[in-house]
Design a protein around this motif. Structure first.
Motif, PDB file in Angstrom:
ATOM      1  N   UNK A  14       0.812  -1.225   0.000  1.00  0.00           N
ATOM      2  CA  UNK A  14       0.000   0.000   0.000  1.00  0.00           C
ATOM      3  C   UNK A  14       0.842   1.270   0.000  1.00  0.00           C
ATOM      4  N   UNK A  15       1.903   1.318   0.824  1.00  0.00           N
ATOM      5  CA  UNK A  15       2.689   2.546   0.917  1.00  0.00           C
ATOM      6  C   UNK A  15       3.434   2.847  -0.387  1.00  0.00           C
ATOM      7  N   UNK A  39      10.087  -2.834  -8.160  1.00  0.00           N
ATOM      8  CA  UNK A  39      10.481  -4.245  -8.300  1.00  0.00           C
ATOM      9  C   UNK A  39      10.922  -4.828  -6.951  1.00  0.00           C
ATOM     10  N   UNK A  40      11.586  -3.984  -6.156  1.00  0.00           N
ATOM     11  CA  UNK A  40      12.018  -4.376  -4.804  1.00  0.00           C
ATOM     12  C   UNK A  40      11.488  -3.315  -3.838  1.00  0.00           C
ATOM     13  N   UNK A  41      10.307  -3.534  -3.253  1.00  0.00           N
ATOM     14  CA  UNK A  41       9.686  -2.504  -2.420  1.00  0.00           C
ATOM     15  C   UNK A  41      10.570  -1.956  -1.295  1.00  0.00           C
ATOM     16  N   UNK A  42      11.361  -2.790  -0.647  1.00  0.00           N
ATOM     17  CA  UNK A  42      12.220  -2.268   0.425  1.00  0.00           C
ATOM     18  C   UNK A  42      13.280  -1.330  -0.154  1.00  0.00           C
ATOM     19  N   UNK A  48      13.862   6.296  -2.391  1.00  0.00           N
ATOM     20  CA  UNK A  48      13.131   7.561  -2.448  1.00  0.00           C
ATOM     21  C   UNK A  48      13.213   8.349  -1.143  1.00  0.00           C
ATOM     22  N   UNK A  49      13.392   7.680  -0.027  1.00  0.00           N
ATOM     23  CA  UNK A  49      13.590   8.410   1.222  1.00  0.00           C
ATOM     24  C   UNK A  49      14.914   9.176   1.174  1.00  0.00           C
TER      25      UNK A  49
END
Length: 187
Positions: A14-15, A39-42, A48-49
């Motif tokens: 979701x995030x 592709x790799x959510x983590x 982006x952070x």
């Protein structure tokens, strides 16, 4: 992204989906890097952070950040970042020809001496990181950059060396929309 499968939107956490939707709403299209990094959510979250920290918590102007990105990306032959950040440079600098000048050879671009020194440093950090020494930092200080700004210049250059390599690994192609952004003086 040609070398890895872009995940389906509905399969994303979701995030990550919310962040992509926010960018799509802001830009009017979804920049391909967002879909690719999902592709790799983590990795997406961390990428982006850190990107956001570099552009929000800095002593540099946004146009300076984009100049660094375009110079480093040009040096690395990263089509995605030259085109995407070239558009942002044109917009933030209000200079429709500047991105191509900086990407091709920043030393002949229509920029001031301080910005040339800034880009010299970013490119040196890209090409010969072990050769960077105190004299390089002092040179930037002579042009009015604080030590914190020098850190910011180096951080942006380093991050976009990473970004360039990921874009090339995945063969992320620029969105068509980027090519025309910032070309019109009224944008």
């Amino acid at each position: 992204m040609r070398h890895f499968q872009v995940p389906d939107r509905e399969d994303l956490p979701d995030d990550v989906r919310e962040r992509i939707d926010e960018e799509t709403d802001r830009a009017g299209f979804t920049p391909n890097v967002f879909r690719a990094m999902a592709y790799r959510p983590s990795h997406f979250r961390a990428f982006f952070e850190y990107h956001d920290a570099l552009v929000e918590d800095t002593e540099l102007e946004r146009a300076e950040i984009e100049m660094i990105i375009v110079a480093v990306s040009g040096d690395n032959h990263c089509l995605y970042c030259v085109v995407a950040h070239g558009a942002l440079l044109r917009i933030h600098a209000e200079a429709p020809r500047l991105a191509e000048q900086v990407a091709t050879n920043h030393r002949t671009a229509d920029i001031n001496e301080a910005h040339e020194a800034m880009l010299d440093f970013a490119v040196k950090l890209t090409e010969h990181p072990a050769a960077v020494d105190e004299s390089d930092l002092e040179r930037l200080e002579e042009y009015g950059f604080s030590r914190r700004a020098v850190w910011d210049i180096g951080s942006v250059a380093a991050f976009f060396n990473l970004s360039n390599r990921l874009a090339q690994l995945a063969d992320i192609r620029p969105n068509e929309e980027f090519y025309d952004l910032g070309r019109d003086a009224d944008e």
